[in-house]
Design an enzyme around this catalytic site. Structure first.
Site, PDB file in Angstrom:
ATOM      1  N   HIS B 219       0.805  -1.217   0.000  1.00  0.00           N
ATOM      2  CA  HIS B 219       0.000   0.000   0.000  1.00  0.00           C
ATOM      3  C   HIS B 219       0.838   1.267   0.000  1.00  0.00           C
ATOM      4  CE1 HIS B 219      -4.276  -1.422   0.659  1.00  0.00           C
ATOM      5  NE2 HIS B 219      -3.557  -2.476   0.346  1.00  0.00           N
ATOM      6  N   SER B 223      -0.618  -0.795  -6.116  1.00  0.00           N
ATOM      7  CA  SER B 223      -0.526  -1.986  -6.941  1.00  0.00           C
ATOM      8  C   SER B 223       0.190  -1.701  -8.248  1.00  0.00           C
ATOM      9  CB  SER B 223      -1.931  -2.508  -7.250  1.00  0.00           C
ATOM     10  OG  SER B 223      -2.583  -2.880  -6.066  1.00  0.00           O
ATOM     11  N   LYS B 247     -14.904  -7.619  -8.084  1.00  0.00           N
ATOM     12  CA  LYS B 247     -14.199  -8.500  -9.016  1.00  0.00           C
ATOM     13  C   LYS B 247     -13.567  -9.684  -8.270  1.00  0.00           C
ATOM     14  CE  LYS B 247     -10.905  -8.295 -12.829  1.00  0.00           C
ATOM     15  NZ  LYS B 247      -9.934  -7.465 -13.535  1.00  0.00           N
ATOM     16  N   ASP B 248     -12.931  -9.394  -7.119  1.00  0.00           N
ATOM     17  CA  ASP B 248     -12.362 -10.475  -6.311  1.00  0.00           C
ATOM     18  C   ASP B 248     -13.463 -11.425  -5.838  1.00  0.00           C
ATOM     19  OD1 ASP B 248      -9.838  -9.511  -6.623  1.00  0.00           O
ATOM     20  OD2 ASP B 248      -9.665  -8.628  -4.638  1.00  0.00           O
ATOM     21  N   GLU B 291       3.378 -33.996  -1.896  1.00  0.00           N
ATOM     22  CA  GLU B 291       2.195 -33.415  -2.513  1.00  0.00           C
ATOM     23  C   GLU B 291       2.595 -32.669  -3.783  1.00  0.00           C
ATOM     24  OE1 GLU B 291      -0.065 -35.114  -1.176  1.00  0.00           O
ATOM     25  OE2 GLU B 291      -1.399 -33.551  -0.460  1.00  0.00           O
TER      26      GLU B 291
END
Lengths: 187, 422
Positions: B219, B223, B247-248, B291
């Protein structure tokens, strides 16, 4: 930002409700319903699991209990008192005027028909959950000859009814049935 | 966020003003996730996986805390307690499958998030610290996932613990004492299981803490975006809420559809059947692999088969495996190209594509048996992996001629030049 509302403002002024309001409410409602549906199993997992519920009833052989004796058994991880009352104890229990009791019940109401000498109760004081004394040989039975809870001094009589002390109710009678004259199924 | 046009938090109620003076939590939320955080207007879907990874971390913490209510970290009963969760606990099967597969979804999100950063140059100045913290989160997540996989105390759990702690044995001189220290014994047993459980419970909260730093660091510059061009004015940004929350949220919905599909219909597809056999110290499973999210690194570990000079192959493999991730810490200084976004770097774009294929090949080899041709392929793919970071990126920075950058984010979106605010 200025660009946020411009497209819809004209429509909004006419009807007062914008398409976006509907979309907002629909989307949030859908997510809310999903959240509730998700939270239910996440909380419900704390309820007793299948293996705990599988132990919810026990069969007890009572053939070895003489008149005047009692045994303690474990049912749902809690003690249950199975007591074979003497005629004297039955007489004392029946002599009480039940209108004077805190939790009025007759001995007959707390036992099965024809089996009035078998007093089966939870060994859990209705005050705060301690195990009262009086089931084993030589323990303090309290001034009414039944059970005495050492934690806060509740005294129960020979029908396990509360007679003195802070407990609010008689010792609870669990669901049980006589499978035969010598076997009781509790739970 | 320091953009001068960021919306300022203004409490509208009396209570809001009272709260803002005493404990400005609403202000924090507003400035970090609300309308007070201006975000580039051109973010594509690759920018959605950070929040998604965060949400899957929450899924893991919630389901994990619940599983810990029923699980017993004792080598004698751990396996049975997991079966108890599967058979007896109300919805226990669902919660365990959510936890086991949630780890995979967390790593899917985190890998896409890392790939986004690699392609769009999100690790470059001024965002180096965000990247470094991200690598720390990834390392912590790998440690957490590994220790979680040990807890069911099945065959793969036991042998996974043995093999991974065996890595430390490769360290010269002190290797053996370190392995014994980690395990609290000579092989995995109750002591190891208990400490793994304790740390598996602790580390997700450490991850959450580092995520807070990661977002805090984000921040400050704000971004990155697909063009890699800096934000130049208010027209280049939209408020985080409602634009990117919505959107997220949409991506989350899609991800949860896939998550529930796997959870309910393919719950064991990503696991290993051998882990439903209780741990047996006397018998190793025929085919032991970690995994899927560890496969590329596992392939690099196994790629070293001969001693080099005085260094044993075992140590080389371990060093290479750790270096494969540690090299990321140097990435901001290995790639010196001033252009952030791969969109404007024609050659980088190609090499990035090759790297992605290379890692997929490594992953495939890591999941395959340790035999030819997979070992040889791993050797070539592993060598290329390091070459990409240590040779190709530094050279590209010097030799590549980037395409012209757009003047602004707005121009790249609308074709119109950015009008500077009067």
């Amino acid at each position: 930002m200025a660009t946020v509302e411009t497209a819809d403002t004209a429509v909004a002024e006419e009807s007062g409700v914008r398409r976006r309001d509907f979309i907002n409410i629909a989307a949030v409602s859908f997510a809310g319903a999903g959240a509730v549906a998700t939270v239910f199993p996440l909380v419900n997992q704390m309820n007793p699991s299948a293996d705990v519920l599988a132990l919810a009833s026990v069969d007890v052989d009572i053939s070895a209990i003489e008149r005047g004796q009692a045994i303690k058994i474990l049912w749902r991880k809690q003690p249950v008192f199975v007591r074979n009352l003497t005629d004297k104890e039955i007489g004392e229990a029946n002599a009480v005027n039940i209108s004077t009791l805190r939790d009025p019940q007759t001995l007959a109401e707390r036992t099965k028909v024809g089996k009035e000498n078998w007093l089966i109760t939870l060994g859990v004081c209705t005050h705060l959950g301690c195990v009262p004394l009086g089931a084993a040989e030589g323990e303090n039975k309290g001034e009414f000859g039944g059970y005495f809870c050492p934690c806060h001094g509740s005294s129960y009589d020979t029908a396990a009814r509360i007679r003195k002390g802070p407990a609010p109710r008689n010792l609870d009678v669990p669901d049980y049935e006589f499978l035969s004259d010598t076997v009781v199924k509790i739970g | 966020m320091s953009f001068p046009w960021a919306n300022q938090y203004a409490p509208t109620t009396e209570f809001g003003r009272w709260m803002d003076e005493k404990l400005p939590v609403p202000r924090l939320v507003y400035n970090s996730l609300g309308a007070g955080y201006p975000t580039p207007r051109n973010l594509n879907y690759m920018w959605n996986f950070g929040s998604l990874a965060g949400i899957f971390l929450v899924v893991q913490i919630v389901t994990g805390i619940i599983l810990a209510m029923h699980y017993a970290a004792n080598a004698n009963i751990a396996f049975d307690s997991v079966e108890h969760i599967m058979r007896d606990v109300n919805s226990g099967w669902m919660i365990r499958y959510a936890h086991a597969n949630g780890a995979s979804f967390f790593f899917i999100a985190i890998y896409l998030h890392i790939g986004r950063g690699l392609f769009y140059g999100s690790y470059k100045a001024p965002r180096e610290m965000i990247w470094l913290l991200g690598v720390v989160i990834y390392l912590l997540a790998m440690a957490t996932a590994f220790m979680g996989y040990v807890l069911p105390w099945g065959q793969m759990s036991f042998w996974g613990a043995k093999v991974i702690t065996g890595l430390f044995e490769a360290i010269p001189l002190v290797g053996k004492p370190i392995q014994e220290l980690l395990l609290g014994g000579f092989a995995p047993d109750n002591a190891a299981l208990n400490r793994f459980f304790s740390l598996h419970y602790l580390l997700p909260f450490v991850i959450a803490g580092v995520i807070i730093l990661h977002i805090w660091a984000l921040h400050i510059p704000g971004s990155n975006n697909p063009t890699g061009v800096d934000v130049k004015g208010p027209q280049d940004t939209v408020p985080f809420h409602p634009y990117y929350t919505a959107k997220d949220g949409w991506t989350l919905g899609v991800a949860l559809i896939f998550f529930t599909m796997v959870m309910f219909f393919l719950p064991n597809a990503l696991g290993h059947a051998d882990n439903y056999i209780p741990a047996n110290p006397l018998s190793t499973p025929a085919h032991i692999v970690p995994e899927w999210y560890f496969w590329p690194w596992y392939a690099i570990l196994r790629a070293f088969t001969v001693d080099f000079l005085f260094i044993p192959a075992k140590l080389l493999g371990v060093l290479a495996m750790f270096s494969a991730i540690l090299v990321w810490f140097f990435l901001p200084w290995l790639d010196r190209s001033p252009v952030r976004s791969g969109m404007f770097r024609p050659k980088f774009k190609i090499f990035f594509g090759i790297l992605v294929i290379d890692v997929l090949v490594l992953g495939y080899c890591g999941g395959a048996p340790a035999e030819e041709p997979f070992v040889m392929i791993s050797q070539f793919a592993g060598a290329y992996y390091f070459a990409h970071f240590l040779i190709i990126l530094p050279l590209l920075s010097r030799l590549e001629k980037p395409e012209p950058l757009p003047n602004s984010i707005t121009e790249s979106v609308t074709g119109q030049p950015l009008k500077t605010a009067s």
